[in-house]
Scaffold this motif. Structure first.
Motif: not given
Length: 265
Positions: A72-77, A79-84, A95-101
């Protein structure tokens, strides 16, 4: 092990030692050589957090709780780390981006605190009563193997899903150095094979030597050296696949990544 089982380190019906005595037991085993044991979980999972806290108290080990980055804290527009470089056809879940972060936050904190080695556990796993006293010896053997191999270890896997056959994994710190093919010609290869048959090196919790791991999904329970913190933070700089997959790809030949298997599989 599931958390309720971890609460049987001192069996029911037996008198558990005092908190001071439990801490002294862990110190005698060598746990003081570890800088921190991080446990990771969502703030919304209060029950898991309380059980994990009870486990730490029960066995006499201080645990450092890290709240995971929730989806819920991850805005894919933004994100807390680059998505590339996401593979074509793959979706990206918050949730996957949040896990990595979350894991990157732990690695950065450990470095900032000048820690040399840490353990990271997701909050639904803990060491079995049989494994717990052996963890410091495994860490010490990893350090000794690094001297024999002439290079550092980066990660120790206490739980993994191996992606390749594990029966031919090299013993860490055995003759020929272990990992990256060893070296030393046919004689050294025979010695390494013999050492595998003898089960040389430090024993894993349920038997067998500490080995150099092949590709594996393994971010639920692991240890990192300081060299490992630096390595991961220099190679995991963005999200492109789930963290387990991303780390498993670092096991490819020629990457210089040394991951050790301390799990029985």
């Amino acid at each position: 092990v599931d958390l309720p089982s971890a609460l049987t380190f001192y069996p029911d019906g037996g008198r558990a030692p005092s908190a001071a005595a439990r801490a002294a037991e862990r110190a005698a085993e060598g746990w003081d050589a570890l800088d921190a044991i991080y446990t990771v979980g969502l703030a919304s999972c209060a029950q898991r957090a309380s059980i994990m806290e009870a486990v730490g108290t029960h066995v006499g080990l201080p645990l450092t709780r890290i709240e995971a980055t929730p989806f819920s804290a991850v805005d894919l527009a933004a994100p807390p780390l680059p998505v590339v470089n996401v593979p074509k056809g793959d979706s990206v879940a918050a949730g996957q981006v949040g896990c990595s972060h979350t894991h990157l936050r732990i690695w950065r904190e450990a470095l900032a605190r000048n820690y040399s080695r840490v353990v990271v556990l997701e909050d639904d796993v803990f060491f079995t009563p049989a494994a717990l006293p052996r963890v410091p010896a495994i860490l010490a053997a990893a350090d000794a193997g690094a001297v024999a191999a002439g290079r550092p270890w980066h990660m120790i896997l206490f739980r993994r899903t191996a992606l390749d056959a594990t029966t031919r994994e090299e013993v860490w710190g055995g003759d020929g150095g272990g990992g990256d093919g060893g070296g030393g010609g046919a004689a050294a290869l025979r010695r390494r094979r013999s050492r595998r048959r003898r089960g040389g090196g430090v024993a894993k919790p349920l038997g067998g030597p500490l080995t150099v791991s092949g590709p594996a999904w393994a971010t639920a329970a692991y240890a990192l050296s300081r060299a490992g913190m630096h390595y991961l933070l220099s190679h995991v700089t963005a999200y492109n696949v789930p963290l387990d997959v991303q780390v498993s790809r670092l096991h490819a030949p020629g990457t210089g990544f040394t991951s050790l298997a301390a799990c029985n599989d």
